[in-house]
Design a protein around this motif. Structure first.
Motif, PDB file in Angstrom:
ATOM      1  N   GLY A   1       0.871  -1.152   0.041  1.00 54.20           N
ATOM      2  CA  GLY A   1      -0.033  -0.131   0.099  1.00 54.20           C
ATOM      3  C   GLY A   1       0.891   1.292  -0.116  1.00 54.20           C
ATOM      4  O   GLY A   1       1.967   1.423   0.258  1.00 54.20           O
ATOM      5  N   THR A   2       0.144   2.310  -0.190  1.00 48.97           N
ATOM      6  CA  THR A   2       0.693   3.561  -0.461  1.00 48.97           C
ATOM      7  C   THR A   2       0.344   4.601   0.526  1.00 48.97           C
ATOM      8  O   THR A   2      -0.870   4.801   0.680  1.00 48.97           O
ATOM      9  N   PHE A   3       1.491   5.593   0.954  1.00 49.46           N
ATOM     10  CA  PHE A   3       1.044   6.739   1.825  1.00 49.46           C
ATOM     11  C   PHE A   3       1.355   7.840   0.724  1.00 49.46           C
ATOM     12  O   PHE A   3       2.476   8.056   0.257  1.00 49.46           O
ATOM     13  N   LEU A   4       0.610   8.662   0.592  1.00 50.23           N
ATOM     14  CA  LEU A   4       0.750  10.168  -0.242  1.00 50.23           C
ATOM     15  C   LEU A   4       0.385  11.253   0.604  1.00 50.23           C
ATOM     16  O   LEU A   4      -0.843  11.445   1.118  1.00 50.23           O
ATOM     17  N   SER A   5       1.280  12.117   0.793  1.00 46.24           N
ATOM     18  CA  SER A   5       1.202  13.335   1.513  1.00 46.24           C
ATOM     19  C   SER A   5       1.633  14.543   1.078  1.00 46.24           C
ATOM     20  O   SER A   5       2.763  14.495   0.670  1.00 46.24           O
ATOM     21  N   GLN A   6       0.911  15.762   1.133  1.00 47.57           N
ATOM     22  CA  GLN A   6       1.363  17.083   0.833  1.00 47.57           C
ATOM     23  C   GLN A   6       1.582  17.729   2.206  1.00 47.57           C
ATOM     24  O   GLN A   6       0.627  17.580   2.975  1.00 47.57           O
ATOM     25  N   GLN A   7       2.736  17.951   2.655  1.00 48.21           N
ATOM     26  CA  GLN A   7       3.179  18.546   3.820  1.00 48.21           C
ATOM     27  C   GLN A   7       3.716  19.909   3.836  1.00 48.21           C
ATOM     28  O   GLN A   7       4.220  20.530   2.985  1.00 48.21           O
TER      29      GLN A   7
ATOM     30  N   ILE B   1       5.439  13.702  -0.263  1.00 45.59           N
ATOM     31  CA  ILE B   1       5.960  12.655  -0.095  1.00 45.59           C
ATOM     32  C   ILE B   1       5.320  11.585  -0.370  1.00 45.59           C
ATOM     33  O   ILE B   1       4.034  11.582   0.149  1.00 45.59           O
ATOM     34  N   GLU B   2       5.850  10.570  -0.840  1.00 44.06           N
ATOM     35  CA  GLU B   2       5.151   9.305  -1.301  1.00 44.06           C
ATOM     36  C   GLU B   2       5.994   7.944  -0.840  1.00 44.06           C
ATOM     37  O   GLU B   2       7.114   8.085  -1.177  1.00 44.06           O
ATOM     38  N   ALA B   3       5.294   7.195  -0.215  1.00 46.55           N
ATOM     39  CA  ALA B   3       6.060   6.022   0.588  1.00 46.55           C
ATOM     40  C   ALA B   3       5.015   4.766   0.462  1.00 46.55           C
ATOM     41  O   ALA B   3       3.963   4.864   0.570  1.00 46.55           O
TER      42      ALA B   3
END
Length: 258
Positions: A146-152, A254-256
């Motif tokens: 699975g993916t975590f996508l975040s604008q921080q 950031i995408e992890a």
């Protein structure tokens, strides 16, 4: 923040402008009230577009710190299972109203508490401008692959505005992208994308400044008009004498992957 240009009020005095910014509601995470009074460049990566594309390709997704659900509500093809969390109580009913058409469940949470979901619940977790990213919890609720996508928010965002109200500040110690990468890796995630942007932010009147500081509370922690009136008055005179006040917002994407 609104993309319009030019002030809507040019001749109103300081007290009227401050009262205007102090009275306007700040629930949710939309910035439409600033239309014509402040502008901010958009990051080049198009976060809402990226989220929409990824949502269309998964079966279960979570939006952390959804605010009023404004970004998530733009998703045209939501997954079968869609959840969102929000920790600021005034935002929760706003988010529930905005996300009802998507069939999303909005869960009121306590700041810094574990996420109220089972392990490996989601193929996708997203978050726009989270207050704090709990990387171990993100990793826990993500399914393998699975993916975590975040604008921080980046370090020292709109620092010029903070210093206009508070005076000189030490170098920013938090929100550095490199630290986010290290913490993500420590939680067992693989960072596959990291992008940074500095965005020109313009305030045309002191009412816009007051409203922004009430909404974006980390800019001047503990801000109130009464406590910061002298600094507001100085900034008002500066805007009148020199024109719009310019600051710079900092963002990173950031995408992890688990």
């Amino acid at each position: 923040m609104a993309r319009h240009a030019g002030p809507v009020v040019q001749d109103a005095d300081f007290e009227e402008l401050v009262a205007d910014g102090a009275a306007a509601p700040v629930q949710g995470w939309a910035f439409d009230w600033l239309g014509g009074r402040a502008t901010e460049e958009r990051p080049p990566w198009g976060y809402a577009r990226l989220v929409a594309a990824r949502m269309a390709a998964v079966d279960a997704a979570l939006d952390i710190d959804t605010g009023g659900g404004e970004v998530l509500a733009e998703v045209p093809d939501p997954p079968r299972l869609l959840a969102a969390t929000e920790a600021w109580p005034p935002n929760v009913p706003v988010a529930r109203t905005n996300l009802r058409p998507l069939g999303a469940s909005v869960v009121a949470v306590t700041p810094d508490a574990p996420l109220p979901f089972r392990d490996a619940s989601f193929e996708l977790v997203v978050s726009r401008h989270p207050v704090r990213t709990d990387w171990p919890e993100v990793a826990r609720v993500l399914r393998p692959g699975g993916t975590f996508l975040s604008q921080q928010i980046g370090p020292g965002t709109v620092r010029e505005l903070s210093e206009a109200i508070l005076g000189p500040l030490p170098p920013p110690a938090q929100r550095h992208p490199e630290a986010a990468v290290d913490t993500a890796r420590a939680a067992g995630l693989t960072v596959v994308d990291l992008r940074e942007a500095t965005l020109r932010t313009v305030f045309h009147d002191i009412g816009a400044v007051v409203w922004f500081l009430r909404k974006v509370v980390w800019t001047v922690p503990g801000f109130t008009v009464a406590a910061h009136r002298p600094a507001l008055a100085r900034l008002h005179e500066r805007i009148r004498a020199e024109g719009p006040f310019v600051a710079h917002a900092r963002r990173f994407l950031i995408e992890a992957v688990r």
